[in-house]
Design an enzyme around this catalytic site. Structure first.
Site, short mmCIF file in Angstrom:
data_model
loop_
_atom_site.label_atom_id
_atom_site.label_comp_id
_atom_site.label_asym_id
_atom_site.label_seq_id
_atom_site.Cartn_x
_atom_site.Cartn_y
_atom_site.Cartn_z
N LYS A 15 0.85 -0.84 0.08
CA LYS A 15 0.26 -0.20 0.12
C LYS A 15 0.80 1.32 -0.24
CE LYS A 15 -3.45 2.31 2.88
NZ LYS A 15 -4.87 2.35 3.65
N LYS A 28 -2.13 -1.56 -3.82
CA LYS A 28 -3.47 -0.28 -2.99
C LYS A 28 -2.11 1.01 -3.64
CE LYS A 28 -6.57 1.96 -0.01
NZ LYS A 28 -6.14 2.44 0.70
C1 PBG Z 1 -7.33 3.49 5.88
C2 PBG Z 1 -7.49 3.23 4.11
C3 PBG Z 1 -7.07 3.84 2.82
C4 PBG Z 1 -7.67 3.33 2.30
C5 PBG Z 1 -8.71 2.27 2.08
N1 PBG Z 1 -7.96 2.04 3.87
C6 PBG Z 1 -6.81 5.07 2.98
C7 PBG Z 1 -5.14 5.67 3.81
O1 PBG Z 1 -4.53 5.47 4.07
O2 PBG Z 1 -4.94 6.86 3.29
C8 PBG Z 1 -8.33 4.11 0.89
C9 PBG Z 1 -9.42 3.46 -0.31
C10 PBG Z 1 -9.67 4.50 -1.30
O3 PBG Z 1 -8.73 5.78 -1.33
O4 PBG Z 1 -11.01 4.36 -1.67
N2 PBG Z 1 -6.26 3.15 5.79
#
Ligand code: PBG
Length: 323
Positions: A196, A249
């Site tokens: 991520k 992601k």
């Molecule tokens: C929580 C999380 C996030 C997303 C999914 N889980 C945001 C972040 O890490 O700031 C993003 C999902 C999206 O943008 O559709 N940690």
């Protein structure tokens, strides 16, 4: 023996030919749809930056879950934005909290729909970070992992079909696996957000999940967008800790990473087409600058062609309608 013997256009000359030689096909079975749970009843609060997406109270989540299951969506992933926030994300440890309530209600109403639960601390912490903050301002890995495992257990006990840690702390998959196994949930799969990235494309989500960090950014725990080898390391580590599926992601800007991850492990690879990727298409199509449906098909086909087995996308219901 090139041209004129070889003419690539021979196999593109009709829709029937193109169908026959198509290498990548999207299917309704590919998609997971995110839902945002908020307190209250009969609440359907539109997320301004994500047209068609709303924050939903538990009862409305059930209605939405039924509707998307009827369209053929096989799974949803739940996020929540509790109203009470504190330094320790206590709202997520409450077995009567929003996500456990929504899991139970959805599984009772639509048992065939898989319900995944995102496991993170950011939308229940007053500071908005994904882990516990030390007095120095640093994010404390090991105490965060303990809390994350507790949250995962609360969700597994509520009946979640999978827990999906998205915090990017080291060692959370092992800690979650051990705590679930010790408490009779050895069969609950872990979907790890393994690679991520610290991305600019999460902006709209932070409105939906009310989870923007109050200070600083997430770059000490989420990955540097410049790194691909590191993603392979993260993914292998998570599989060794017991991840059943791994995720990359965002998706669109990281197609090379999806490909490398696909070639490095044998577990299913999930890609998350995140909020910003969705909102870009929505914004441009609302101005008539881009064809929404064609852009959705093209981006999702690209993500699958890169090697994703499954895709979390805000287009899931529309794609099931269009397919
Ligand atoms: C929580 C999380 C996030 C997303 C999914 N889980 C945001 C972040 O890490 O700031 C993003 C999902 C999206 O943008 O559709 N940690």
């Amino acid at each position: 023996m090139g041209f004129p013997h070889v003419r690539a256009r021979r196999l593109r000359q009709s829709d029937a030919w193109r169908r026959l030689v198509r290498e990548t096909r999207l299917s309704r079975d590919d998609f997971i749809y995110p839902l945002f749970v908020v307190p209250g009843r009969r609440v359907r609060h539109p997320v301004e930056s994500m047209p068609g997406v709303a924050q939903l109270s538990v009862d409305e989540c059930v209605a939405e879950a039924k509707a998307v299951a009827d369209l053929g969506v096989p799974a949803v992933i739940l996020f929540s934005a509790p109203s009470e926030k504190d330094a320790r994300a206590s709202a997520f440890l409450d077995p009567g909290g929003l996500v456990p309530q929504a899991v139970k209600a959805i599984k009772a109403a639509v048992p065939q729909l898989l319900v995944w639960t995102d496991v993170c601390l950011c939308s229940a912490t007053d500071h908005g970070h994904c882990g516990h903050v030390l007095p120095s301002g640093a994010i404390d890995n090991d105490s965060s992992v303990e809390t994350l495992a507790q949250v995962a257990l609360v969700y597994a006990r509520a009946g979640a079909d999978a827990v999906a840690p998205s915090d990017m702390m080291d060692g959370r998959v092992l800690a979650i696996r051990q705590l679930l196994d010790r408490n009779g949930h050895a069969t609950t799969p872990i979907v790890s957000y393994a690679a991520k990235y610290a991305s600019a494309f999460y902006g709209p989500f932070r409105e939906a999940a009310d989870s923007a960090p109050a200070f600083g950014d997430r770059r000490s725990y989420q990955m540097d967008p410049a790194n691909a080898r590191e993603a392979v390391r993260e993914v292998i580590a998570d599989v060794e800790e017991g991840a059943d599926l791994v995720m990359v992601k965002p998706a669109g800007p990281y197609l090379d990473v999806i490909r490398r991850v696909r070639e490095s492990v044998d577990v299913p690879v999930v890609a998350y087409q995140v909020s910003g990727e969705f909102s870009l298409i929505k914004a441009a199509s609302s101005r008539g600058w881009i064809d929404e449906r064609a852009a959705a098909f093209e981006t999702l086909t690209g993500i699958k062609r890169a090697g994703a087995d499954l895709i979390i996308t805000y287009f899931a219901p529309d794609m099931c309608r269009w397919l």
